[in-house]
Scaffold this active site. Structure first.
Site, PDB file in Angstrom:
ATOM      1  N   LYS A 128       0.847  -1.200   0.000  1.00  0.00           N
ATOM      2  CA  LYS A 128       0.000   0.000   0.000  1.00  0.00           C
ATOM      3  C   LYS A 128       0.886   1.254   0.000  1.00  0.00           C
ATOM      4  CE  LYS A 128      -2.048   2.510   3.214  1.00  0.00           C
ATOM      5  NZ  LYS A 128      -2.016   3.816   2.527  1.00  0.00           N
ATOM      6  N   GLY A 162       7.054   5.126   8.018  1.00  0.00           N
ATOM      7  CA  GLY A 162       6.113   6.217   8.226  1.00  0.00           C
ATOM      8  C   GLY A 162       6.333   6.848   9.589  1.00  0.00           C
ATOM      9  N   SER A 163       5.283   7.437  10.115  1.00  0.00           N
ATOM     10  CA  SER A 163       5.416   8.185  11.364  1.00  0.00           C
ATOM     11  C   SER A 163       5.528   7.250  12.574  1.00  0.00           C
ATOM     12  CB  SER A 163       4.199   9.089  11.541  1.00  0.00           C
ATOM     13  OG  SER A 163       3.033   8.294  11.615  1.00  0.00           O
ATOM     14  N   GLU A 165      10.359   1.565  10.197  1.00  0.00           N
ATOM     15  CA  GLU A 165      11.260   2.705   9.926  1.00  0.00           C
ATOM     16  C   GLU A 165      10.450   3.966  10.192  1.00  0.00           C
ATOM     17  OE1 GLU A 165      14.356   2.304   9.278  1.00  0.00           O
ATOM     18  OE2 GLU A 165      14.309   0.163   8.884  1.00  0.00           O
ATOM     19  N   CYS A 176      13.379  11.738   5.842  1.00  0.00           N
ATOM     20  CA  CYS A 176      13.550  11.298   7.234  1.00  0.00           C
ATOM     21  C   CYS A 176      14.986  11.510   7.703  1.00  0.00           C
ATOM     22  CB  CYS A 176      13.164   9.832   7.357  1.00  0.00           C
ATOM     23  SG  CYS A 176      14.033   8.805   6.168  1.00  0.00           S
ATOM     24  N   GLU A 209       9.242  15.927  15.904  1.00  0.00           N
ATOM     25  CA  GLU A 209       9.526  15.946  14.470  1.00  0.00           C
ATOM     26  C   GLU A 209       8.602  16.954  13.776  1.00  0.00           C
ATOM     27  OE1 GLU A 209       8.331  12.545  12.007  1.00  0.00           O
ATOM     28  OE2 GLU A 209      10.320  12.605  11.100  1.00  0.00           O
TER      29      GLU A 209
HETATM   30  P1  NAD Z   1       2.173   8.037   8.122  1.00  0.00           P
HETATM   31  O1  NAD Z   1       2.590   7.231   9.280  1.00  0.00           O
HETATM   32  O2  NAD Z   1       1.026   8.951   8.266  1.00  0.00           O
HETATM   33  O3  NAD Z   1       1.801   7.088   6.891  1.00  0.00           O
HETATM   34  C1  NAD Z   1       2.731   6.168   6.327  1.00  0.00           C
HETATM   35  C2  NAD Z   1       1.967   5.061   5.643  1.00  0.00           C
HETATM   36  O4  NAD Z   1       1.302   4.298   6.628  1.00  0.00           O
HETATM   37  C3  NAD Z   1       0.880   5.539   4.685  1.00  0.00           C
HETATM   38  O5  NAD Z   1       0.783   4.632   3.613  1.00  0.00           O
HETATM   39  C4  NAD Z   1      -0.369   5.476   5.553  1.00  0.00           C
HETATM   40  O6  NAD Z   1      -1.557   5.334   4.812  1.00  0.00           O
HETATM   41  C5  NAD Z   1      -0.091   4.244   6.383  1.00  0.00           C
HETATM   42  N1  NAD Z   1      -0.732   4.196   7.694  1.00  0.00           N
HETATM   43  C6  NAD Z   1      -1.031   5.225   8.525  1.00  0.00           C
HETATM   44  N2  NAD Z   1      -1.621   4.764   9.631  1.00  0.00           N
HETATM   45  C7  NAD Z   1      -1.680   3.415   9.519  1.00  0.00           C
HETATM   46  C8  NAD Z   1      -2.183   2.373  10.342  1.00  0.00           C
HETATM   47  N3  NAD Z   1      -2.766   2.638  11.522  1.00  0.00           N
HETATM   48  N4  NAD Z   1      -2.086   1.105   9.921  1.00  0.00           N
HETATM   49  C9  NAD Z   1      -1.490   0.828   8.732  1.00  0.00           C
HETATM   50  N5  NAD Z   1      -1.018   1.765   7.898  1.00  0.00           N
HETATM   51  C10 NAD Z   1      -1.103   3.051   8.294  1.00  0.00           C
HETATM   52  O7  NAD Z   1       3.483   8.790   7.628  1.00  0.00           O
HETATM   53  P2  NAD Z   1       3.607   9.860   6.460  1.00  0.00           P
HETATM   54  O8  NAD Z   1       3.019  11.137   6.952  1.00  0.00           O
HETATM   55  O9  NAD Z   1       3.121   9.264   5.186  1.00  0.00           O
HETATM   56  O10 NAD Z   1       5.192   9.991   6.315  1.00  0.00           O
HETATM   57  C11 NAD Z   1       5.975  10.858   7.085  1.00  0.00           C
HETATM   58  C12 NAD Z   1       6.628  10.114   8.217  1.00  0.00           C
HETATM   59  O11 NAD Z   1       7.406   9.037   7.712  1.00  0.00           O
HETATM   60  C13 NAD Z   1       7.593  10.971   8.999  1.00  0.00           C
HETATM   61  O12 NAD Z   1       7.400  10.729  10.365  1.00  0.00           O
HETATM   62  C14 NAD Z   1       8.966  10.468   8.557  1.00  0.00           C
HETATM   63  O13 NAD Z   1       9.997  10.655   9.483  1.00  0.00           O
HETATM   64  C15 NAD Z   1       8.687   9.031   8.348  1.00  0.00           C
HETATM   65  N6  NAD Z   1       9.686   8.424   7.466  1.00  0.00           N
HETATM   66  C16 NAD Z   1      10.619   7.586   8.007  1.00  0.00           C
HETATM   67  C17 NAD Z   1      11.603   7.017   7.202  1.00  0.00           C
HETATM   68  C18 NAD Z   1      12.643   6.082   7.759  1.00  0.00           C
HETATM   69  O14 NAD Z   1      13.315   5.431   6.970  1.00  0.00           O
HETATM   70  N7  NAD Z   1      12.805   5.988   9.058  1.00  0.00           N
HETATM   71  C19 NAD Z   1      11.620   7.314   5.837  1.00  0.00           C
HETATM   72  C20 NAD Z   1      10.656   8.182   5.329  1.00  0.00           C
HETATM   73  C21 NAD Z   1       9.681   8.729   6.144  1.00  0.00           C
END
Ligand code: NAD
Length: 484
Positions: A177, A230-231, A252, A286, A388
């Site tokens: 996804k 993600g977050s 991550e 990130c 962040e």
């Molecule tokens: P997000 O957590 O809102 O979403 C990331 C993904 O997870 C999206 O596809 C979203 O639809 C999905 N998602 C959200 N809640 C979910 C749940 N409860 N169950 C399953 N899937 C879910 O993050 P974002 O706003 O898309 O991205 C930004 C964040 O990603 C920042 O915090 C950034 O630091 C982090 N990030 C980390 C890395 C790393 O390698 N550590 C790399 C890139 C981004």
């Protein structure tokens, strides 16, 4: 490959392009113009169920296919991404708001590189054996089965493929996804996989929100491992669902990376790279360094030159080749960043540059732009330095001693990456050794070798991606012991 991107995107399930079973769609907005320019499936549990059935059907054939066959198909996917790089780069920029040249140079180039790298990795992957005086153990590394890959919007195709490529190379079938904010390059990837001859059902790309579609992936009992980027907030939620189901997890998550600048550094290299590490992709990487920590003796000099050079970064239409700062990915994220800047001011922060929305002329006048922002005067305990922001906002702090620099760098619940600027070789190694994070760059930033372990500690995540780490994550070891 047909280059038309339909207004209504479709899921890629079992080799077919199909709409969501519910018939519901979500708007897709171009952040540079602020306008809706398409719709994506608002998929739910039922769509995931269909994808799991397709993946189950495909698994036996895919796992038993030789590594060489997998190599050929994954390599073909890489070549097709390269062949259609312009189409992919435009799609990424329209979805994400990043400058087009950046999409081409980093996102799309590296997405193809991910497939090429893991295509060869599956040809080289081997397992251990352990001899005993009266017998031998050998360890099989078998694919897990069906795995879930969930990725964010900041490097859409690049991070999507960073998970999918090793999962497929290791012989798994995948339910993936992309972020609902940046879906188009994932849709195009489905088209390419079809053309490359990836068997139907091996990769299934399902679009939708995190709370519905993402959680349906995490909860599905047949999906045995979840690789998530993600977050930290979403990572925590995913861990709480997946842990009682005993799923393998790679998380991550967020970061608040320090950038330590010592007085003896190579000035020109440091200042040029610090601008990139602060504001590339509008600070939405990130690995961006959001806390710049500078040796006191060079603070004033740094401040003056940094502000001067940042003031010359051109903000505006991401399609223009001179643009250095594109749009923020969404209105919601734009609002969050503007609020963070207000919080910094309330905490006593002095905005040295930027701090406001930016309104370009013409096509992008309704877009979500924020000036690159430099803030001084707030300490390590402030919300601004602890939480962040994930936008074009950096803070400046000073240190007198190496110990103070390390303490400031480690004053965070995150631990993803750090950058050190010094020409003193033993200080560089000593500081790197003491920093609490998973990745350290010395006198450089974002230099990547796909063989190295990638990931963070503390609230920045669990597990590592990259190279053999990823191949190990996507396989289960099975030890077999023989007595002579
Ligand atoms: P997000 O957590 O809102 O979403 C990331 C993904 O997870 C999206 O596809 C979203 O639809 C999905 N998602 C959200 N809640 C979910 C749940 N409860 N169950 C399953 N899937 C879910 O993050 P974002 O706003 O898309 O991205 C930004 C964040 O990603 C920042 O915090 C950034 O630091 C982090 N990030 C980390 C890395 C790393 O390698 N550590 C790399 C890139 C981004």
């Amino acid at each position: 490959m047909q280059s038309e991107i339909p207004y209504h995107l479709e899921n890629y399930i079992g080799g077919n392009f199909i709409g969501p079973l519910s018939g519901n769609f979500i708007d897709n907005v171009n952040p540079a113009t602020g306008k809706v320019y398409g719709q994506i499936p608002d998929s739910d549990r039922k769509d995931i169920e269909v994808a799991v059935i397709a993946a189950n059907r495909a698994f036996e054939n895919w796992r038993s296919m030789g590594a060489e066959q997998r190599f050929i198909i994954l390599n073909r996917i890489a070549s097709l991404i390269d062949e259609h790089a312009n189409l992919f780069a435009h799609a990424e920029t329209n979805d994400n708001g990043k400058p087009l040249w950046l999409s081409k140079k980093v996102d799309i180039y590296r997405a193809a590189a991910n497939f090429r790298f893991f295509a060869t990795a599956c040809m080289q992957f081997a397992s251990e054996s352990h001899a005993m005086p009266n017998g031998i153990n050998y360890t099989l590394r078998q694919p897990i089965g069906i795995v879930g890959c969930i990725s964010p919007w900041n490097l859409p195709l690049y991070l999507f493929t960073w998970k999918i490529a090793p999962a497929l190379a290791a012989g798994n079938c995948v339910i993936a996804k992309p972020s609902e904010v940046t879906p188009i390059t994932a849709f195009l990837l489905g088209k390419i996989c079809k053309e490359a001859g990836l068997p139907d059902g091996v990769l299934n790309i399902v679009h939708g929100t995190g709370s519905v579609c993402g959680e349906a992936i995490v909860k599905h009992p047949s999906i045995k491992a979840i690789s998530f980027t993600g977050s930290t907030r979403a990572g925590e939620r995913i861990a709480s669902i997946a842990a009682p189901l005993f799923k393998k997890l790679s998380l991550e998550l967020g970061g608040k990376n320090p950038n330590l600048i010592f007085a003896d550094c190579d000035w020109e290299k440091m200042i040029k790279t610090t601008i990139q590490s602060s504001f590339s992709n509008q600070g939405q990487i990130c690995l961006c360094g959001s806390r710049i920590i500078i040796e006191e003796s060079i603070y004033e000099k740094f401040k003056i030159e940094f502000i001067d050079r940042v003031s010359r970064l051109r903000i505006g239409d991401p399609l223009e080749p001179e643009t250095k700062q594109g749009a923020i990915v969404s209105k919601a994220h734009y609002n969050k960043i503007i609020n963070c800047i207000e919080t910094a001011k309330q905490e006593g922060g002095r905005v040295l540059f930027g701090g406001k929305a930016f309104h370009p002329e013409g096509r992008c006048k309704e877009g979500f732009f924020i000036e690159p922002t430099i803030i001084e005067g707030i300490g390590p305990e402030s919300k601004t330095n602890l939480e962040e922001i994930f936008g074009p906002v950096v803070t400046l702090q000073t240190f007198k001693t190496k110990e103070e620099a390390i303490n400031l760098a480690n004053a965070s619940s995150y631990g993803l990456s750090a950058t050190i600027w010094t020409n003193h070789i033993s200080i560089a190694h000593e500081v790197a050794n003491q920093l609490e994070c998973g990745i350290v760059w010395i006198n450089c930033w974002l230099k990547r070798d796909l063989r190295t372990a990638f990931g963070g500690i503390k609230n920045s995540g669990v597990g590592r991606e990259g190279g053999w780490e990823a191949m190990r994550f996507f396989t289960e070891p099975k030890n077999i012991c023989i007595r002579y």
